[in-house]
Write a protein that holds these residues in place. Structure first.
Motif, PDB file in Angstrom:
ATOM      1  N   GLY A 163     -35.372   2.958 -35.223  1.00 17.16           N
ATOM      2  CA  GLY A 163     -36.254   2.349 -34.238  1.00 17.16           C
ATOM      3  C   GLY A 163     -36.328   3.212 -32.991  1.00 17.16           C
ATOM      4  O   GLY A 163     -35.848   4.354 -32.968  1.00 17.16           O
ATOM      5  N   TYR A 164     -36.932   2.671 -31.961  1.00 17.00           N
ATOM      6  CA  TYR A 164     -37.007   3.396 -30.693  1.00 17.00           C
ATOM      7  C   TYR A 164     -35.769   3.109 -29.868  1.00 17.00           C
ATOM      8  O   TYR A 164     -35.373   1.961 -29.678  1.00 17.00           O
ATOM      9  CB  TYR A 164     -38.285   3.019 -29.939  1.00 17.00           C
ATOM     10  N   ARG A 165     -35.184   4.188 -29.380  1.00 17.80           N
ATOM     11  CA  ARG A 165     -33.939   4.117 -28.637  1.00 17.80           C
ATOM     12  C   ARG A 165     -34.151   4.750 -27.274  1.00 17.80           C
ATOM     13  O   ARG A 165     -34.847   5.750 -27.141  1.00 17.80           O
ATOM     14  CB  ARG A 165     -32.822   4.836 -29.396  1.00 17.80           C
ATOM     15  N   MET A 166     -33.552   4.144 -26.266  1.00 21.89           N
ATOM     16  CA  MET A 166     -33.724   4.634 -24.900  1.00 21.89           C
ATOM     17  C   MET A 166     -32.396   5.140 -24.349  1.00 21.89           C
ATOM     18  O   MET A 166     -31.381   4.449 -24.410  1.00 21.89           O
ATOM     19  CB  MET A 166     -34.290   3.527 -24.005  1.00 21.89           C
ATOM     20  N   SER A 167     -32.431   6.357 -23.825  1.00 22.44           N
ATOM     21  CA  SER A 167     -31.270   6.948 -23.164  1.00 22.44           C
ATOM     22  C   SER A 167     -31.618   7.153 -21.697  1.00 22.44           C
ATOM     23  O   SER A 167     -32.675   7.686 -21.368  1.00 22.44           O
ATOM     24  CB  SER A 167     -30.893   8.294 -23.797  1.00 22.44           C
ATOM     25  N   VAL A 168     -30.709   6.739 -20.826  1.00 25.45           N
ATOM     26  CA  VAL A 168     -30.926   6.842 -19.382  1.00 25.45           C
ATOM     27  C   VAL A 168     -29.888   7.787 -18.802  1.00 25.45           C
ATOM     28  O   VAL A 168     -28.682   7.590 -18.996  1.00 25.45           O
ATOM     29  CB  VAL A 168     -30.832   5.460 -18.712  1.00 25.45           C
ATOM     30  N   ARG A 169     -30.357   8.805 -18.120  1.00 30.41           N
ATOM     31  CA  ARG A 169     -29.448   9.829 -17.620  1.00 30.41           C
ATOM     32  C   ARG A 169     -28.530   9.289 -16.526  1.00 30.41           C
ATOM     33  O   ARG A 169     -27.348   9.623 -16.475  1.00 30.41           O
ATOM     34  CB  ARG A 169     -30.261  11.012 -17.083  1.00 30.41           C
ATOM     35  N   HIS A 170     -29.062   8.452 -15.634  1.00 34.62           N
ATOM     36  CA  HIS A 170     -28.260   7.865 -14.549  1.00 34.62           C
ATOM     37  C   HIS A 170     -28.423   6.345 -14.620  1.00 34.62           C
ATOM     38  O   HIS A 170     -29.187   5.755 -13.842  1.00 34.62           O
ATOM     39  CB  HIS A 170     -28.712   8.400 -13.186  1.00 34.62           C
ATOM     40  N   PRO A 171     -27.724   5.689 -15.557  1.00 37.41           N
ATOM     41  CA  PRO A 171     -27.962   4.256 -15.808  1.00 37.41           C
ATOM     42  C   PRO A 171     -27.629   3.354 -14.635  1.00 37.41           C
ATOM     43  O   PRO A 171     -28.120   2.236 -14.566  1.00 37.41           O
ATOM     44  CB  PRO A 171     -27.060   3.964 -17.013  1.00 37.41           C
ATOM     45  N   ASN A 172     -26.776   3.802 -13.701  1.00 33.97           N
ATOM     46  CA  ASN A 172     -26.391   2.959 -12.576  1.00 33.97           C
ATOM     47  C   ASN A 172     -27.238   3.201 -11.333  1.00 33.97           C
ATOM     48  O   ASN A 172     -26.969   2.612 -10.280  1.00 33.97           O
ATOM     49  CB  ASN A 172     -24.910   3.189 -12.233  1.00 33.97           C
ATOM     50  N   SER A 173     -28.244   4.039 -11.432  1.00 38.35           N
ATOM     51  CA  SER A 173     -29.098   4.342 -10.287  1.00 38.35           C
ATOM     52  C   SER A 173     -29.916   3.121  -9.888  1.00 38.35           C
ATOM     53  O   SER A 173     -30.548   2.474 -10.728  1.00 38.35           O
ATOM     54  CB  SER A 173     -30.031   5.513 -10.613  1.00 38.35           C
ATOM     55  N   ALA A 174     -29.934   2.810  -8.589  1.00 34.98           N
ATOM     56  CA  ALA A 174     -30.718   1.681  -8.091  1.00 34.98           C
ATOM     57  C   ALA A 174     -32.212   1.923  -8.256  1.00 34.98           C
ATOM     58  O   ALA A 174     -32.999   0.973  -8.292  1.00 34.98           O
ATOM     59  CB  ALA A 174     -30.394   1.423  -6.626  1.00 34.98           C
ATOM     60  N   VAL A 175     -32.625   3.187  -8.362  1.00 35.04           N
ATOM     61  CA  VAL A 175     -34.039   3.513  -8.579  1.00 35.04           C
ATOM     62  C   VAL A 175     -34.399   3.364 -10.054  1.00 35.04           C
ATOM     63  O   VAL A 175     -35.454   2.822 -10.403  1.00 35.04           O
ATOM     64  CB  VAL A 175     -34.341   4.947  -8.089  1.00 35.04           C
ATOM     65  N   ILE A 176     -33.513   3.823 -10.944  1.00 34.46           N
ATOM     66  CA  ILE A 176     -33.807   3.859 -12.376  1.00 34.46           C
ATOM     67  C   ILE A 176     -33.688   2.488 -13.029  1.00 34.46           C
ATOM     68  O   ILE A 176     -34.487   2.132 -13.911  1.00 34.46           O
ATOM     69  CB  ILE A 176     -32.866   4.862 -13.078  1.00 34.46           C
ATOM     70  N   GLN A 177     -32.711   1.693 -12.627  1.00 28.68           N
ATOM     71  CA  GLN A 177     -32.459   0.412 -13.309  1.00 28.68           C
ATOM     72  C   GLN A 177     -33.694  -0.491 -13.396  1.00 28.68           C
ATOM     73  O   GLN A 177     -33.997  -1.017 -14.475  1.00 28.68           O
ATOM     74  CB  GLN A 177     -31.301  -0.321 -12.629  1.00 28.68           C
ATOM     75  N   PRO A 178     -34.443  -0.714 -12.303  1.00 28.84           N
ATOM     76  CA  PRO A 178     -35.629  -1.579 -12.431  1.00 28.84           C
ATOM     77  C   PRO A 178     -36.681  -1.005 -13.374  1.00 28.84           C
ATOM     78  O   PRO A 178     -37.406  -1.763 -14.036  1.00 28.84           O
ATOM     79  CB  PRO A 178     -36.161  -1.651 -10.990  1.00 28.84           C
ATOM     80  N   ILE A 179     -36.760   0.325 -13.461  1.00 27.24           N
ATOM     81  CA  ILE A 179     -37.759   0.947 -14.341  1.00 27.24           C
ATOM     82  C   ILE A 179     -37.370   0.746 -15.805  1.00 27.24           C
ATOM     83  O   ILE A 179     -38.225   0.437 -16.645  1.00 27.24           O
ATOM     84  CB  ILE A 179     -37.891   2.447 -14.010  1.00 27.24           C
ATOM     85  N   THR A 180     -36.087   0.899 -16.123  1.00 32.03           N
ATOM     86  CA  THR A 180     -35.658   0.679 -17.508  1.00 32.03           C
ATOM     87  C   THR A 180     -35.815  -0.787 -17.897  1.00 32.03           C
ATOM     88  O   THR A 180     -36.160  -1.091 -19.041  1.00 32.03           O
ATOM     89  CB  THR A 180     -34.196   1.129 -17.707  1.00 32.03           C
ATOM     90  N   ARG A 181     -35.591  -1.705 -16.943  1.00 34.23           N
ATOM     91  CA  ARG A 181     -35.825  -3.127 -17.244  1.00 34.23           C
ATOM     92  C   ARG A 181     -37.311  -3.373 -17.502  1.00 34.23           C
ATOM     93  O   ARG A 181     -37.671  -4.156 -18.388  1.00 34.23           O
ATOM     94  CB  ARG A 181     -35.327  -4.000 -16.091  1.00 34.23           C
ATOM     95  N   TRP A 182     -38.174  -2.708 -16.750  1.00 30.64           N
ATOM     96  CA  TRP A 182     -39.625  -2.839 -16.938  1.00 30.64           C
ATOM     97  C   TRP A 182     -40.010  -2.363 -18.340  1.00 30.64           C
ATOM     98  O   TRP A 182     -40.765  -3.037 -19.049  1.00 30.64           O
ATOM     99  CB  TRP A 182     -40.328  -2.022 -15.872  1.00 30.64           C
ATOM    100  N   LEU A 183     -39.497  -1.207 -18.752  1.00 28.06           N
ATOM    101  CA  LEU A 183     -39.816  -0.676 -20.077  1.00 28.06           C
ATOM    102  C   LEU A 183     -39.281  -1.588 -21.176  1.00 28.06           C
ATOM    103  O   LEU A 183     -39.961  -1.819 -22.188  1.00 28.06           O
ATOM    104  CB  LEU A 183     -39.229   0.729 -20.224  1.00 28.06           C
ATOM    105  N   THR A 184     -38.083  -2.132 -20.991  1.00 26.21           N
ATOM    106  CA  THR A 184     -37.506  -3.019 -21.995  1.00 26.21           C
ATOM    107  C   THR A 184     -38.351  -4.280 -22.153  1.00 26.21           C
ATOM    108  O   THR A 184     -38.565  -4.760 -23.281  1.00 26.21           O
ATOM    109  CB  THR A 184     -36.067  -3.401 -21.606  1.00 26.21           C
TER     110      THR A 184
END
Length: 327
Positions: free
Chosen positions: A290-311
């Protein structure tokens, strides 16, 4: 003799209230001195000297035409005029300072640049149409999409968010499955009517329809031969199948009534929703793929909302129907 005409003097232009404003530095020096209780403390906060603060307040008093303090024995005591003036000044001056600070913050605030890497077909069919909404929901970020098909590509590995297809990546604890694979035949409604495919594909249908497939060898993806084996159907002759070198072209051919392609629920949802394609049975599901998502900086306050949006965008994309499940 006619009376001599006399010209009347031109009317004086009314002075603007802005023309008689005192120095902003003087107003700030006065406000801070009142708040902190001394010119020395005000000088420290404003990063200047006590004589400079004294000069600015003196200039303000001269501009107003009235002293603001009663100076007794080296002590500063607000007089009645100074108290009234400060009460009127403080709120407005605070708003001016806040507006200036906010304007400067917006100008100098760095814009986060977020790179999202994904397979070319997925980036074109699923991610690109959602980019405008992503930018609207995160207006302070600048997004760059990188269409990359090889997991080992350095840009894929260095992207802030990488979306890959396949089984779990060995040794990558950041690798998260967001949607399990579900693959099924798709074609246009017109093609399905003309070829009697409303009930799905069977051995007889496979022998007489045009199969559209990708002309690439990547074991992560199901091809027609593998799909047939998982579905329990005989593998048809594929020498007459029409190959394409990328997934968007394959889908475009299916939309234009040229044959039947394999589709994945999480990629072609929009084409199913708008009626360009219909899903045929049987459906094949592989839980480890399936499709898998890897986040380079998972604890970043900038990145976290974006990964939640994509999920959230990934959620709800499974297509109901008969399923042949394989490990």
């Amino acid at each position: 003799m006619p009376a001599r005409k006399t010209s009347s003097p031109a009317p004086l232009e009314s002075a603007s209230p802005l023309d008689d404003l005192p120095s902003l530095r003087g107003l700030v020096a006065f406000d801070v001195t009142v708040r902190l209780g001394s010119m020395t403390a005000a000088a420290s906060e404003l990063d200047t000297t006590q004589p400079t603060i004294s000069q600015r307040i003196r200039a303000l008093e001269e501009h107003l035409g009235h002293p603001l303090f009663d100076r007794q024995g080296g002590r500063l005591i607000l007089n009645h005029y100074g108290e009234s003036f400060h009460a009127e000044l403080a709120g407005g001056l605070g708003k001016v300072c806040s507006a200036v600070t906010e304007a400067r913050r917006k100008v100098h605030k760095p814009t986060p640049r977020i790179t999202i890497a994904a397979g070319a077909g997925f980036a074109h069919v699923w991610l690109r149409p959602r980019l405008e909404r992503l930018e609207q929901d995160f207006p302070d970020c600048h997004f760059t999409l990188l269409p990359i098909d090889r997991d080992e590509d350095p840009q894929m590995q260095q992207a802030d968010i990488a979306i890959r297809f396949g089984p779990p990546l060995t040794g990558d604890h950041r690798d998260t499955l967001v949607v399990a694979e579900r693959a099924f035949p798709v074609c246009s409604p017109d093609y399905a009517r003309r070829h009697g495919l409303e009930k799905g594909l069977d051995a007889e249908a496979l022998s007489r329809i045009t199969l559209l497939h990708l002309d690439m060898r990547d074991t992560r993806w199901l091809d027609w031969a593998t799909w047939c084996r998982h579905a329990g159907l005989p593998v048809p002759r594929l020498d007459k199948a029409f190959p394409y070198n990328n997934f968007p072209l394959t889908l475009n051919a299916a939309v234009n009534h040229q044959g039947v392609a394999l589709g994945w629920s999480h990629v072609i949802q929009d084409l199913l929703d708008n009626g360009s394609l219909i899903a045929l049975t049987p459906h094949i599901s592989r839980d480890r793929h399936g499709y898998r998502m890897s986040v380079r900086h998972p604890n970043s306050a900038v990145i976290q909302p974006i990964t939640r949006w994509l999920t959230r965008e990934f959620s709800g994309l499974e297509i109901p129907g008969p399923t042949s499940r394989q490990p």
